[in-house]
Design an enzyme around this catalytic site. Structure first.
Site, PDB file in Angstrom:
ATOM      1  CD  GLU A   1      -5.805 -35.684  -8.251  1.00 39.26           C
ATOM      2  OE1 GLU A   1      -5.772 -35.450  -6.685  1.00 39.26           O
ATOM      3  OE2 GLU A   1      -6.308 -36.076  -8.956  1.00 39.26           O
ATOM      4  CG  ASP A   2      -7.414 -34.208  -2.323  1.00 33.47           C
ATOM      5  OD1 ASP A   2      -7.323 -35.041  -4.077  1.00 33.47           O
ATOM      6  OD2 ASP A   2      -7.656 -33.184  -2.349  1.00 33.47           O
TER       7      ASP A   2
ATOM      8  CB  VAL B   1     -15.013 -36.749   2.740  1.00 36.46           C
ATOM      9  CG1 VAL B   1     -16.182 -37.475   2.786  1.00 36.46           C
ATOM     10  CG2 VAL B   1     -14.087 -37.196   1.302  1.00 36.46           C
TER      11      VAL B   1
ATOM     12  CG  ASP C   1     -15.799 -35.774  -7.394  1.00 32.88           C
ATOM     13  OD1 ASP C   1     -16.424 -36.373  -6.978  1.00 32.88           O
ATOM     14  OD2 ASP C   1     -16.196 -34.607  -7.578  1.00 32.88           O
TER      15      ASP C   1
ATOM     16  CG  ASP D   1     -10.160 -27.284  -0.452  1.00 26.90           C
ATOM     17  OD1 ASP D   1      -9.643 -28.990  -1.011  1.00 26.90           O
ATOM     18  OD2 ASP D   1     -10.321 -26.457  -0.712  1.00 26.90           O
TER      19      ASP D   1
ATOM     20  CE  LYS E   1      -3.786 -23.823  -2.429  1.00 30.57           C
ATOM     21  NZ  LYS E   1      -4.312 -22.833  -1.443  1.00 30.57           N
ATOM     22  N   GLY E   2      -4.495 -31.151  -2.561  1.00 29.60           N
ATOM     23  CA  GLY E   2      -4.892 -32.071  -1.336  1.00 29.60           C
ATOM     24  C   GLY E   2      -3.922 -33.073  -0.549  1.00 29.60           C
TER      25      GLY E   2
END
Ligand code: IMP
Ligand code: MG
Length: 176
Positions: A96-97, A150, A100, A156, A41-42
């Site tokens: 993509e948000d 973050v 990582d 989230d 969802k990011g």
């Protein structure tokens, strides 16, 4: 745990950078029809800002994968939702948000290679290269950030804080 009072990236800073990314992407795909694949969802907030700055024909679809439960990645990735749009011969940009460990994006790239795409690139708003566990570089990066968790602007912490308009570091409330 709660978001820092002062944003790490303000909404103005984000908007400015998303505008720059859109310009670069628009130039790179000037003569092509683009299919944006939002990684839910990011990426929904970043993706919807980005798509509205792209001129010309842009289609949107969604993928959903999951590798995350809280501040530490479990390392496993599962596909929860796949695109319904036909993907063959499409120029696909995965949105993509944040990168990582890189496992989610890597898994999605490998999955999408099975569809005979015309091309596949990756845009991420945020990149935490210090956390990378698999080799992966995005074609377009908004901001490279330190190894901090973050939230906000779609990102989230256990489904909270996606609605914040800016990006904040998640802090231990007691020390702040
Ligand atoms: P990766 O597979 O480890 O690269 O994780 C990617 C996903 O983990 C992202 O799409 C986010 O949903 C989540 N994630 C990683 N770091 C953060 C963070 O700092 N804040 C919020 N979500 C994060
Ligand atoms: Mg998440």
């Amino acid at each position: 745990m709660q978001p820092s009072k002062t944003p790490m990236l303000t909404r103005e800073t984000i908007a400015q950078r998303v505008g720059e990314l859109a310009e670069t992407i628009a130039r790179d795909y000037a003569d092509k029809d683009l299919l944006l694949l939002f990684v839910l969802k990011g990426a929904m907030v970043f993706g919807s800002d980005l798509m509205r700055l792209l001129p010309g024909r842009v289609a949107v679809d969604f993928v959903r994968a999951r590798s995350y439960t809280g501040p530490n990645s479990s390392g496993r990735v599962r596909l929860l939702y796949t695109p319904t749009a036909p993907l063959a011969d499409r120029h696909v940009l995965l949105v993509e948000d944040i990168l990582d460990t890189g496992r989610t994006a890597r898994f999605l790239e490998e999955h999408l290679r099975g569809y005979q795409l015309a091309s596949l690139r990756l845009v991420t708003l945020l990149d935490k290269p210090a956390r990378r566990e698999v080799e992966l570089t995005a074609d377009y990066v908004g901001f490279t950030i330190d190894n901090q968790f973050v939230v906000g602007y779609g990102l989230d912490y256990d489904e909270a804080y996606r609605e914040l308009p800016a990006i904040h570091v998640l802090e231990n409330g007691k020390t702040g």
